[in-house]
Design a protein around this motif. Structure first.
Motif: not given
Length: 179
Positions: A9-11, A16-23, A31-34, A58-63
């Motif tokens: 429920t929180t990051i 956030c930046a690491a998850a973007r880099a991973l993907l 932004a588009r996905n969330a 929550l939308a960012i985490i879910a995406s």
């Protein structure tokens, strides 16, 4: 994840930046996905704010989770920091949402077993705070909240044995602060 079966429920901005880099996602792609503004991502990752508004976070985490990212929380006792990793995707889904004029239906496969998920009108209305949407408008609401809906479905199915052939999504399946 916060623990086995516990939704994230929180990051942190770093996660956030690491998850973007991973993907391999840009801020624009996240932004588009969330379905949030790019400025929300930029100010969060740039530490201009501690965290975005609850619904946006929550939308960012879910995406991220729908794309196969797992969030690893900090373990102070072991001296391990928070991070991200790939996770096994257990939920497969179709992108087309069907309807019966009131409810929406989504076909999924969880751990190889088929399930039709019923999304009640109340959930659709509460995701958007608009109770007067047309049928196509309700479908748009589901499409816009798709990562959040998929995460709620996966969390619900994870606790059910065996996987049912049909299930109805409830408000309780969503993280606190969604509605």
């Amino acid at each position: 994840m916060n623990g086995p079966g516990m939704p994230t429920t929180t990051i942190s901005a770093t996660q956030c930046a690491a998850a973007r880099a991973l993907l391999g996602w840009t801020q624009d792609e996240l932004a588009r996905n969330a379905q949030v503004a790019r400025a929300t991502i930029a100010s969060f990752e740039g530490k201009a704010r501690i965290e975005p508004m609850r619904r946006n976070l929550l939308a960012i985490i879910a995406s991220f989770e729908a794309a196969g990212v797992a969030f690893v929380q900090e373990d102070v006792e072991k001296g391990l920091g928070a991070g991200v990793r790939h996770r096994k995707l257990e939920l497969e889904h179709k992108t087309d949402v069907r309807d019966d004029g009131h409810r929406m239906f989504l076909s999924v496969r969880f751990k190889g077993q088929e399930c039709t998920v019923i999304i009640p009108r109340e959930i659709i209305d509460d995701l958007d705070n608009d109770h007067d949407r047309s049928l196509s408008g309700r479908k748009d609401v589901i499409q816009n909240a798709f990562p959040l809906v998929l995460t709620a479905i996966e969390e619900t199915l994870r606790d059910l044995r065996p996987v049912p052939s049909r299930m109805t999504l409830t408000h309780a399946a969503f993280p606190p602060g969604t509605f």
